[in-house]
Design a protein around this motif. Structure first.
Motif, PDB file in Angstrom:
ATOM      1  N   ASN A  98       0.823  -1.213   0.000  1.00  0.00           N
ATOM      2  CA  ASN A  98       0.000   0.000   0.000  1.00  0.00           C
ATOM      3  C   ASN A  98       0.857   1.264   0.000  1.00  0.00           C
ATOM      4  O   ASN A  98       0.549   2.251   0.671  1.00  0.00           O
ATOM      5  N   SER A  99       1.937   1.232  -0.767  1.00  0.00           N
ATOM      6  CA  SER A  99       2.821   2.383  -0.833  1.00  0.00           C
ATOM      7  C   SER A  99       2.480   3.250  -2.036  1.00  0.00           C
ATOM      8  O   SER A  99       1.971   2.764  -3.050  1.00  0.00           O
ATOM      9  N   GLY A 100       2.776   4.536  -1.915  1.00  0.00           N
ATOM     10  CA  GLY A 100       2.552   5.454  -3.016  1.00  0.00           C
ATOM     11  C   GLY A 100       3.775   5.557  -3.903  1.00  0.00           C
ATOM     12  O   GLY A 100       4.889   5.226  -3.476  1.00  0.00           O
ATOM     13  N   LYS A 101       3.590   6.039  -5.114  1.00  0.00           N
ATOM     14  CA  LYS A 101       4.702   6.092  -6.071  1.00  0.00           C
ATOM     15  C   LYS A 101       5.789   7.066  -5.649  1.00  0.00           C
ATOM     16  O   LYS A 101       6.924   6.987  -6.124  1.00  0.00           O
ATOM     17  N   ASP A 102       5.464   8.000  -4.752  1.00  0.00           N
ATOM     18  CA  ASP A 102       6.451   8.985  -4.298  1.00  0.00           C
ATOM     19  C   ASP A 102       7.006   8.666  -2.912  1.00  0.00           C
ATOM     20  O   ASP A 102       7.787   9.456  -2.360  1.00  0.00           O
ATOM     21  N   ASP A 103       6.600   7.534  -2.344  1.00  0.00           N
ATOM     22  CA  ASP A 103       7.103   7.177  -1.009  1.00  0.00           C
ATOM     23  C   ASP A 103       8.613   6.991  -1.027  1.00  0.00           C
ATOM     24  O   ASP A 103       9.199   6.573  -2.035  1.00  0.00           O
ATOM     25  N   LEU A 104       9.220   7.291   0.103  1.00  0.00           N
ATOM     26  CA  LEU A 104      10.671   7.165   0.246  1.00  0.00           C
ATOM     27  C   LEU A 104      11.008   6.058   1.227  1.00  0.00           C
ATOM     28  O   LEU A 104      10.202   5.703   2.091  1.00  0.00           O
ATOM     29  N   VAL A 105      12.214   5.517   1.105  1.00  0.00           N
ATOM     30  CA  VAL A 105      12.648   4.491   2.042  1.00  0.00           C
ATOM     31  C   VAL A 105      14.092   4.761   2.430  1.00  0.00           C
ATOM     32  O   VAL A 105      14.922   5.144   1.594  1.00  0.00           O
ATOM     33  N   LEU A 106      14.381   4.598   3.702  1.00  0.00           N
ATOM     34  CA  LEU A 106      15.735   4.690   4.227  1.00  0.00           C
ATOM     35  C   LEU A 106      16.174   3.305   4.668  1.00  0.00           C
ATOM     36  O   LEU A 106      15.433   2.610   5.363  1.00  0.00           O
ATOM     37  N   ILE A 107      17.385   2.910   4.286  1.00  0.00           N
ATOM     38  CA  ILE A 107      17.949   1.629   4.701  1.00  0.00           C
ATOM     39  C   ILE A 107      19.102   1.934   5.652  1.00  0.00           C
ATOM     40  O   ILE A 107      20.061   2.617   5.270  1.00  0.00           O
ATOM     41  N   HIS A 108      19.021   1.422   6.874  1.00  0.00           N
ATOM     42  CA  HIS A 108      20.028   1.749   7.883  1.00  0.00           C
ATOM     43  C   HIS A 108      20.584   0.485   8.529  1.00  0.00           C
ATOM     44  O   HIS A 108      19.850  -0.472   8.787  1.00  0.00           O
ATOM     45  N   ASP A 109      21.892   0.489   8.779  1.00  0.00           N
ATOM     46  CA  ASP A 109      22.546  -0.644   9.432  1.00  0.00           C
ATOM     47  C   ASP A 109      22.181  -0.700  10.909  1.00  0.00           C
ATOM     48  O   ASP A 109      22.289   0.305  11.624  1.00  0.00           O
ATOM     49  N   GLY A 110      21.813  -1.883  11.372  1.00  0.00           N
ATOM     50  CA  GLY A 110      21.481  -2.050  12.783  1.00  0.00           C
ATOM     51  C   GLY A 110      22.658  -1.814  13.706  1.00  0.00           C
ATOM     52  O   GLY A 110      22.473  -1.544  14.899  1.00  0.00           O
ATOM     53  N   ALA A 111      23.868  -1.888  13.168  1.00  0.00           N
ATOM     54  CA  ALA A 111      25.069  -1.709  13.982  1.00  0.00           C
ATOM     55  C   ALA A 111      25.615  -0.286  13.914  1.00  0.00           C
ATOM     56  O   ALA A 111      26.775  -0.044  14.236  1.00  0.00           O
ATOM     57  N   ARG A 112      24.778   0.662  13.503  1.00  0.00           N
ATOM     58  CA  ARG A 112      25.159   2.082  13.549  1.00  0.00           C
ATOM     59  C   ARG A 112      24.239   2.795  14.538  1.00  0.00           C
ATOM     60  O   ARG A 112      23.273   3.466  14.138  1.00  0.00           O
ATOM     61  N   PRO A 113      24.517   2.686  15.831  1.00  0.00           N
ATOM     62  CA  PRO A 113      23.606   3.214  16.849  1.00  0.00           C
ATOM     63  C   PRO A 113      23.711   4.711  17.104  1.00  0.00           C
ATOM     64  O   PRO A 113      22.863   5.274  17.798  1.00  0.00           O
ATOM     65  N   LEU A 114      24.734   5.365  16.568  1.00  0.00           N
ATOM     66  CA  LEU A 114      24.956   6.774  16.893  1.00  0.00           C
ATOM     67  C   LEU A 114      24.591   7.715  15.760  1.00  0.00           C
ATOM     68  O   LEU A 114      25.007   8.877  15.766  1.00  0.00           O
ATOM     69  N   VAL A 115      23.807   7.244  14.815  1.00  0.00           N
ATOM     70  CA  VAL A 115      23.372   8.136  13.747  1.00  0.00           C
ATOM     71  C   VAL A 115      22.578   9.285  14.358  1.00  0.00           C
ATOM     72  O   VAL A 115      21.772   9.087  15.271  1.00  0.00           O
TER      73      VAL A 115
END
Length: 232
Positions: A98-115
């Motif tokens: 159910n996502s829209g064509k303009d939706d964005l996604v961020l992919i983040h490493d679980g081992a980067r806790p200090l972002v």
């Protein structure tokens, strides 16, 4: 664009074999709590309205449930990972409907806790304001570097290189399409997946030297030192 929905995928399905602990590194303690919990909270602070999908190994589900209970922690939606990071990301992407064509996604490493929030904001702002195939945070190299060659090695100009971090941001639908391709050996991150699909216009934004990836036990001590500095 103000109504664009942002999805966040936190990838934490790895075995952490290089770390040398009894459990994968993302479950090891950092300042009294599992590294992965710090990572999730950091992304929640940065994007309070974003939908988070957490990717873990099926074998770690009971451990994660126990840790959440022990630390009174509210877990995001959990999706099980695959044999490789690429398969894990693909599983998470396939779970988003159910996502829209303009939706964005961020992919983040679980081992980067200090972002930090600023790094995430840089990625989102660039995604929204520029016509790019993806946005990744990066920092300049500080060490001199050499490239291996048939005769040994030779120096290269470090100013022409950057160290890449996460979260990496993309149009959700475009990344879903890219991950439908057969996995390739040069898929080192999500931007490289997009590039193999012909989406090569990747923007770089300022990352942070503090956004370290926990790779060995010493990194936990470094992360804790950084956290103490922010508490002063």
């Amino acid at each position: 664009m103000s109504t664009v929905k942002i999805h966040t995928i936190i990838v934490a399905g790895g075995s952490g074999s290089r770390f040398g602990a009894d459990v994968p590194k993302q479950y090891c303690l950092l300042a009294g709590r599992p590294i992965l919990m710090h990572t999730i909270e950091a992304m929640r602070r940065a994007l309070s309205d974003a939908e988070i999908t957490l990717v873990i190994s099926r074998d770690m589900q009971q451990l994660w449930d126990d840790l959440c209970k022990t630390h009174n922690f509210n877990s995001p939606i959990v999706i099980y990972g695959g044999a490789t990071r690429a398969q894990s990301v693909a599983n998470a992407l396939n779970s988003i409907s159910n996502s829209g064509k303009d939706d964005l996604v961020l992919i983040h490493d679980g081992a980067r806790p200090l972002v930090n929030e600023q790094t995430v904001k840089h990625v989102i702002d660039c995604l929204i304001s520029k016509e790019s195939d993806g946005v990744i945070p990066a920092i300049p190299l500080t060490d001199s570097i050499r490239e291996l060659d048939p005769t040994g090695s030779h120096p290269v100009d470090r100013s022409q290189y950057r160290s890449v971090q996460t979260p990496q941001g993309f149009n959700l639908v475009e990344l879903q399409i890219a991950y439908q391709m057969p996995e390739q050996s040069d898929w080192t991150d999500d931007a490289s997946v997009m590039a193999s699909a012909g989406k090569t216009k990747i923007e770089l934004v300022d990352g942070s030297p503090e956004n370290i990836k926990i790779t060995n036990p010493l990194d936990i001590e470094i992360a804790e030192a950084i956290m103490r500095c922010h508490q002063k």
